[in-house]
Design a protein around this motif. Structure first.
Motif, PDB file in Angstrom:
ATOM      1  N   ALA A  70      -3.048   5.701  -6.933  1.00 42.14           N
ATOM      2  CA  ALA A  70      -3.348   4.417  -6.309  1.00 42.14           C
ATOM      3  C   ALA A  70      -4.850   4.144  -6.341  1.00 42.14           C
ATOM      4  O   ALA A  70      -5.284   3.025  -6.644  1.00 42.14           O
ATOM      5  CB  ALA A  70      -2.832   4.403  -4.873  1.00 42.14           C
ATOM      6  N   VAL A 121      -2.603  -1.875  -4.938  1.00 43.18           N
ATOM      7  CA  VAL A 121      -3.896  -2.238  -4.363  1.00 43.18           C
ATOM      8  C   VAL A 121      -3.817  -3.671  -3.870  1.00 43.18           C
ATOM      9  O   VAL A 121      -3.180  -4.525  -4.497  1.00 43.18           O
ATOM     10  CB  VAL A 121      -5.051  -2.071  -5.374  1.00 43.18           C
ATOM     11  CG1 VAL A 121      -5.211  -0.614  -5.760  1.00 43.18           C
ATOM     12  CG2 VAL A 121      -4.833  -2.924  -6.613  1.00 43.18           C
ATOM     13  N   LEU A 148       0.826  -1.212   0.000  1.00 45.79           N
ATOM     14  CA  LEU A 148       0.000   0.000   0.000  1.00 45.79           C
ATOM     15  C   LEU A 148       0.856   1.255   0.000  1.00 45.79           C
ATOM     16  O   LEU A 148       0.543   2.243  -0.680  1.00 45.79           O
ATOM     17  CB  LEU A 148      -0.940  -0.015   1.210  1.00 45.79           C
ATOM     18  CG  LEU A 148      -2.047  -1.075   1.142  1.00 45.79           C
ATOM     19  CD1 LEU A 148      -2.614  -1.357   2.527  1.00 45.79           C
ATOM     20  CD2 LEU A 148      -3.153  -0.629   0.189  1.00 45.79           C
ATOM     21  N   LYS A 153      -6.149   2.848  -9.558  1.00 42.97           N
ATOM     22  CA  LYS A 153      -5.936   1.418  -9.804  1.00 42.97           C
ATOM     23  C   LYS A 153      -7.108   0.582  -9.302  1.00 42.97           C
ATOM     24  O   LYS A 153      -7.419  -0.470  -9.865  1.00 42.97           O
ATOM     25  CB  LYS A 153      -4.638   0.965  -9.139  1.00 42.97           C
ATOM     26  CG  LYS A 153      -3.377   1.564  -9.760  1.00 42.97           C
ATOM     27  CD  LYS A 153      -2.129   1.099  -9.022  1.00 42.97           C
ATOM     28  CE  LYS A 153      -0.874   1.740  -9.599  1.00 42.97           C
ATOM     29  NZ  LYS A 153       0.343   1.330  -8.855  1.00 42.97           N
ATOM     30  N   ILE A 154      -7.766   1.029  -8.220  1.00 39.00           N
ATOM     31  CA  ILE A 154      -8.957   0.324  -7.747  1.00 39.00           C
ATOM     32  C   ILE A 154     -10.007   0.282  -8.852  1.00 39.00           C
ATOM     33  O   ILE A 154     -10.578  -0.775  -9.153  1.00 39.00           O
ATOM     34  CB  ILE A 154      -9.551   1.021  -6.504  1.00 39.00           C
ATOM     35  CG1 ILE A 154      -8.618   0.910  -5.300  1.00 39.00           C
ATOM     36  CG2 ILE A 154     -10.926   0.437  -6.169  1.00 39.00           C
ATOM     37  CD1 ILE A 154      -9.106   1.677  -4.079  1.00 39.00           C
ATOM     38  N   ALA A 175      -6.491   0.756  -1.282  1.00 37.35           N
ATOM     39  CA  ALA A 175      -5.381   1.570  -1.767  1.00 37.35           C
ATOM     40  C   ALA A 175      -5.289   2.802  -0.880  1.00 37.35           C
ATOM     41  O   ALA A 175      -6.234   3.155  -0.163  1.00 37.35           O
ATOM     42  CB  ALA A 175      -5.584   1.973  -3.227  1.00 37.35           C
ATOM     43  N   ILE A 219      -4.330  -8.560  -9.029  1.00 35.22           N
ATOM     44  CA  ILE A 219      -3.706  -7.884  -7.894  1.00 35.22           C
ATOM     45  C   ILE A 219      -2.601  -8.787  -7.352  1.00 35.22           C
ATOM     46  O   ILE A 219      -2.585  -9.995  -7.600  1.00 35.22           O
ATOM     47  CB  ILE A 219      -4.713  -7.556  -6.777  1.00 35.22           C
ATOM     48  CG1 ILE A 219      -5.412  -8.821  -6.268  1.00 35.22           C
ATOM     49  CG2 ILE A 219      -5.747  -6.541  -7.273  1.00 35.22           C
ATOM     50  CD1 ILE A 219      -6.353  -8.587  -5.086  1.00 35.22           C
ATOM     51  N   ALA A 262     -11.436   1.739   0.013  1.00 36.45           N
ATOM     52  CA  ALA A 262     -11.620   0.290  -0.115  1.00 36.45           C
ATOM     53  C   ALA A 262     -13.066  -0.076  -0.418  1.00 36.45           C
ATOM     54  O   ALA A 262     -13.846  -0.336   0.490  1.00 36.45           O
ATOM     55  CB  ALA A 262     -11.157  -0.425   1.156  1.00 36.45           C
TER      56      ALA A 262
END
Length: 335
Positions: free
Chosen positions: A50, A30, A25, A53-54, A43, A168, A143
């Motif tokens: 970051a 992620v 993290l 990316k989720i 993330a 991931i 999250a």
């Protein structure tokens, strides 16, 4: 991408997994982490790249905001522009736990966390592993659920693995989620608190702390969504899902006949009227208890999909406050 799955069932493994997750993290990656509601795809909530990316991993639409998870009230206050007295009362009553509070966002929260909106949802989760990771990182975590967009939320590490292996680098196995559906979301950004997404903290419990609240029903109320879980179709299994109420076996068979699905590919989830005369493998019985039903619901959907179900029939929940979160998830999955 190779996906590592780390266990947490001994103190040494728990500590090692915390360190591994925190390193990833802190590097802007992620990872999938357990919470008491469902597993989250986490993330750094303060790192726009970051967080992006989720959305990429999930295939999540950019207009659907994500919740920020914190390790204490102080971190929550740092994520918002103001902390009213009602937030203080609610946090003392229900945190750590499955309640998200929506408040005006602080400037440091990236716009992609809030889908460009002026508010942010914050939650102090009750799962000890999630708490430990946030403390180790020293920053809040964005999250949403650790699944592909519009699919069933995961309540154990195997559910995450089935959907996100290769997407991931790390999945942490923290056991079965003990709540089983996503948090209650309460909007405190307007003059009167409003439930945006029902959950297992139901309206009567909230009203006991903060007085009158409003309940949002139906689809999104604003062009800019203030909370996840407001899209009309959400939390869906691959199979078609219908919610039925039946008097007896004959009534159920008549209703199923009208749906024109093969009986051998029809799975039934019941809590009160237990059907007979069906293949036992295609009938699941969850206790007539809202907490037990919520804890098991998504796992049953995952099981039905894995068994090749074409139709999932869920017995309609009682019209009682403690079942409101379950009724919401059933309605959206069946949309």
């Amino acid at each position: 991408m190779k996906t590592e799955i780390l266990s947490t069932h001994t103190p040494a493994l728990f500590s090692a997994a915390v360190q591994s997750a925190a390193r990833a993290l802190q590097a802007g990656e992620v990872v999938a982490l357990p919470t008491e509601t469902v597993y989250g795809l986490a993330a750094n909530a303060l790192d726009e790249n970051a967080v992006a990316k989720i959305f990429e991993v999930k295939g999540r639409p950019a207009h659907n905001p994500v919740i920020v998870h914190v390790s204490d009230e102080s971190m929550a206050r740092a994520c918002v522009a103001g902390w009213p007295e009602v937030a203080e009362k609610l946090s003392r009553a229900f945190w750590p736990g499955p309640l998200t509070l929506v408040l005006p966002r602080a400037e440091k929260i990236p716009a992609n966390v809030t889908a460009g909106g002026s508010t942010v949802g914050v939650r102090w989760p009750g799962h000890p592993f999630m708490q430990a990771v946030i403390r180790e990182c020293g920053f809040p975590l964005a999250a949403p659920s650790a699944n592909l967009s519009n699919r069933i939320s995961p309540t154990n590490a195997d559910h995450v693995r089935a959907q996100l292996t290769g997407k991931i680098s790390l999945i942490v196995d923290g056991g079965q989620s003990q709540v089983g559906i996503e948090s209650t979301v309460l909007d405190l950004s307007d003059s009167s608190p409003r439930i945006l997404r029902p959950g297992m903290i139901h309206p009567e419990s909230l009203m006991a702390v903060c007085g009158e609240i409003q309940e949002t029903s139906g689809g999104p109320q604003n062009i800019v969504l203030r909370s996840p879980g407001l899209l009309e179709k959400h939390y869906s299994p691959n199979a078609k899902l219908v919610v039925l109420d039946w008097r007896d076996d004959a009534d159920l068979r008549n209703q199923l006949g009208a749906l024109k699905f093969p009986v051998n590919h029809t799975h039934i989830i019941a809590h009160t009227r237990i059907p007979g005369g069906f293949d036992a493998a295609n009938v699941s019985v969850i206790p007539h208890d809202a907490e037990a039903f919520a804890r098991a619901l998504y796992a049953e959907w995952h099981r039905c999909d894995a068994a090749g179900a074409k139709l999932i029939v869920a017995e309609a929940p009682p019209a009682l406050p403690e079942w409101s979160g379950i009724a919401d998830r059933l309605r959206r999955a069946a949309a």
